[in-house]
Enzyme design. Structure first.
Site, PDB file in Angstrom:
ATOM      1  CB  SER A 123     -46.989 109.501 -75.017  1.00 24.23           C
ATOM      2  OG  SER A 123     -45.979 110.472 -75.224  1.00 24.23           O
TER       3      SER A 123
ATOM      4  N   GLY B  37     -36.888 111.515 -71.767  1.00 24.48           N
ATOM      5  CA  GLY B  37     -35.863 110.513 -72.063  1.00 24.48           C
ATOM      6  C   GLY B  37     -34.445 111.043 -72.039  1.00 24.48           C
TER       7      GLY B  37
ATOM      8  CE1 TYR C 114     -51.197 104.231 -84.004  1.00 23.02           C
ATOM      9  CE2 TYR C 114     -50.461 102.165 -83.066  1.00 23.02           C
ATOM     10  CZ  TYR C 114     -51.044 103.398 -82.907  1.00 23.02           C
ATOM     11  OH  TYR C 114     -51.465 103.801 -81.664  1.00 23.02           O
TER      12      TYR C 114
END
Length: 328
Positions: free
Chosen positions: A216, A224, A53
């Site tokens: 997710s 959202g 990441y």
């Protein structure tokens, strides 16, 4: 904050976990520090990251970044709160360009763990997760490497991510032969728009007593309140516009239902996952402190049986579990 055992283990983790994939890419270090401070203050004790990441993620990426781990390590050194969190990271993706700088060989697992410990500025990882399945490395080699790390006190539990149901079963059978606990958890893609894991992965986790950590949870932003934000950020990209238009009838029904409930779409999406008894912790991957605060509201959302039926009608999943879902 509520807490739940990670599968059949004695370890208790917060129902909302902190996902840190945005740290170092979309979220700078000072903001990441504020997010972690606020997460601990809110009772979140589960922090999840991965060695790769810190930049754009793709299956064919040349090498990872390590930035998210470095930011967490800097925060741990500054805050002194290492013993207040359950720290999870992952191994598998390439961290350099050599032939052995990726996947799950014993060679790479050892080197990747040492590198993660250095970036995280800690002497142990609580949950060390295989980021993907490696079917070219025998389980005997993988478990031998993990067992050695446990023996050395460098990791406490082993988890998986993006495993198929039969991969989970195979891993557990091979661990049992070695008298190991095996997998403590599995991370999979799971949300109202992506319910394939209900066929075989969730039944396997339930059977073996393995904790489930969905990633997710708002479907890359689709759940959202995307119709209200179509011109903002990545939602404005042509690719996302195509996806939004494809799902527009469902999204309209979804957002209308959330309005009728008086709840934000993201809160309802997380609450739907939390009501599943197999789910241990749902990862919130905030880019800002405000997003973290918003996601915590999901803990107070109640979904009635009638609401769950409406959600199934809007976002239908498999008709039962395998093999009944397709064979009978």
């Amino acid at each position: 904050m509520n807490y739940k055992h990670l599968g059949r283990t004695g370890l208790r983790v917060s129902r909302i976990g902190l996902g840190t994939m945005n740290f170092g890419e979309l979220t700078d270090e000072p903001t990441s520090f504020r997010i972690m401070d606020e997460a601990v203050d809110a009772g979140i004790n589960f922090f999840d990251t991965a060695d790769v990441y810190g930049g754009p993620q793709s299956p064919d990426m040349a090498k990872g970044y390590g930035t998210s781990e470095e930011i967490i390590g800097n925060w741990l050194a500054r805050s002194g709160k290492r013993e207040r969190i359950v720290l999870a990271t992952k191994v598998y993706q390439p961290m350099d360009t050599g032939p052995n700088d990726k996947y799950l060989s014993a060679y790479h697992i050892r080197r990747a763990c040492e590198a993660s410990l250095k970036r995280l500025k800690t002497d142990h990882i609580d949950l060390y997760q295989m980021h993907h399945i490696d079917r070219n490395t025998p389980w005997e080699e993988i478990w031998q490497a993990m067992e050695q790390l446990i023996r050395e006190g460098k990791i406490s539990y082993v988890g998986s991510s993006n495993f198929a149901g039969w991969d989970i079963a195979t891993a557990q059978c091979k661990a049992d032969v070695r008298n190991l606990l095996g997998l403590a958890s599995e991370q999979s893609l799971y949300n109202l728009t992506q319910r394939t894991v209900e066929l075989e992965v969730i039944p396997a986790l339930r059977h073996y007593g393995i904790g489930f950590i969905p990633w997710s949870p708002v479907g890359r932003g689709m759940l959202g309140g995307v119709l209200r934000k179509m011109t903002e950020g990545r939602r404005a990209t042509p690719h996302m516009q195509v996806q939004i238009n494809h799902l527009r009838p469902q999204l309209e029904a979804w957002e209308q239902l959330c309005d009728e409930m008086g709840e934000t779409p993201a809160d309802v999406a997380l609450a739907w996952l939390l009501q599943n008894p197999t789910v241990t912790s749902v990862l919130s991957g905030p880019r800002t402190v405000e997003q973290l605060r918003q996601n915590l509201n999901a803990l107070s959302v109640t979904l009635t049986p009638e609401t769950l039926e409406k959600l199934d009608a809007i976002w239908p999943g498999p008709v039962g579990e395998a093999p009944e879902a397709y064979a009978w």
